[in-house]
Enzyme design. Structure first.
Site, PDB file in Angstrom:
ATOM      1  N   ALA A  16       0.819  -1.207   0.000  1.00 22.60           N
ATOM      2  CA  ALA A  16       0.000   0.000   0.000  1.00 22.60           C
ATOM      3  C   ALA A  16       0.854   1.258   0.000  1.00 22.60           C
ATOM      4  CB  ALA A  16      -0.933  -0.014   1.212  1.00 22.60           C
ATOM      5  N   ARG A  17       1.226   1.692   1.176  1.00 27.52           N
ATOM      6  CA  ARG A  17       1.985   2.928   1.363  1.00 27.52           C
ATOM      7  C   ARG A  17       3.037   2.709   2.423  1.00 27.52           C
ATOM      8  NH1 ARG A  17       0.746   5.892  -2.883  1.00 27.52           N
ATOM      9  NH2 ARG A  17      -1.422   6.452  -3.010  1.00 27.52           N
ATOM     10  N   ASP A  65       6.739  -3.881  -0.300  1.00 29.14           N
ATOM     11  CA  ASP A  65       6.942  -3.222  -1.581  1.00 29.14           C
ATOM     12  C   ASP A  65       7.088  -1.719  -1.375  1.00 29.14           C
ATOM     13  OD1 ASP A  65       6.975  -3.273  -4.529  1.00 29.14           O
ATOM     14  OD2 ASP A  65       5.090  -2.166  -4.370  1.00 29.14           O
ATOM     15  N   GLU A  69      11.392   5.875   1.978  1.00 27.77           N
ATOM     16  CA  GLU A  69      11.709   5.649   0.565  1.00 27.77           C
ATOM     17  C   GLU A  69      12.474   6.846   0.022  1.00 27.77           C
ATOM     18  OE1 GLU A  69       8.357   4.591  -1.834  1.00 27.77           O
ATOM     19  OE2 GLU A  69       7.923   2.839  -0.632  1.00 27.77           O
ATOM     20  N   HIS A 108       9.092  -1.087  -4.741  1.00 30.78           N
ATOM     21  CA  HIS A 108       7.885  -0.273  -4.946  1.00 30.78           C
ATOM     22  C   HIS A 108       7.350  -0.427  -6.371  1.00 30.78           C
ATOM     23  CE1 HIS A 108       5.626   3.572  -3.580  1.00 30.78           C
ATOM     24  NE2 HIS A 108       4.844   2.769  -4.253  1.00 30.78           N
TER      25      HIS A 108
END
Length: 109
Positions: A31-32, A56, A61, A79
């Site tokens: 998701a985030r 992911d 990030e 990602h």
């Protein structure tokens, strides 16, 4: 458990939530970044509360914490969760509309 949520102001899964889970649970976050408290995740993995995780997205990030990168119980991807054919088509269409809108406004000025 898989997470598929929009951006949040707070963790969706934090330390207290891990404590409530059954032992041996698996966690996947596509998701985030920031939806999972990564410090609490590492602790839950080390305590065997969580048996594995798939990430992911990351809180930091594009530079995930070393404890995330080096943990053998975490499978990592860069990602790419939105890199489906359908998602790329939508992104391309949205970008084309934005370009057309930009130039339409510029020409009318």
């Amino acid at each position: 458990i898989t997470l598929h949520v929009p951006a949040q102001d707070e963790y969706v899964i934090g330390e207290n939530d891990f404590e409530l889970m059954k032992d041996g649970v698996g966690i996947v976050n596509c998701a985030r970044g920031g939806a999972i408290d990564e410090v609490a995740l590492i602790k839950a993995l080390d305590d065997n509360k969580v048996s594995f995780a798939g990430l992911d997205v990351y809180e930091n990030e594009p530079n995930p914490e070393i404890t995330i990168l080096m943990n053998p119980k975490i499978s990592l991807t860069p990602h790419i969760g939105a890199a489906t054919e359908e998602a790329q088509d939508r992104i391309g269409t949205e970008l084309a509309h934005q370009i057309i809108s930009f130039f339409s406004k510029s020409l009318s000025e």
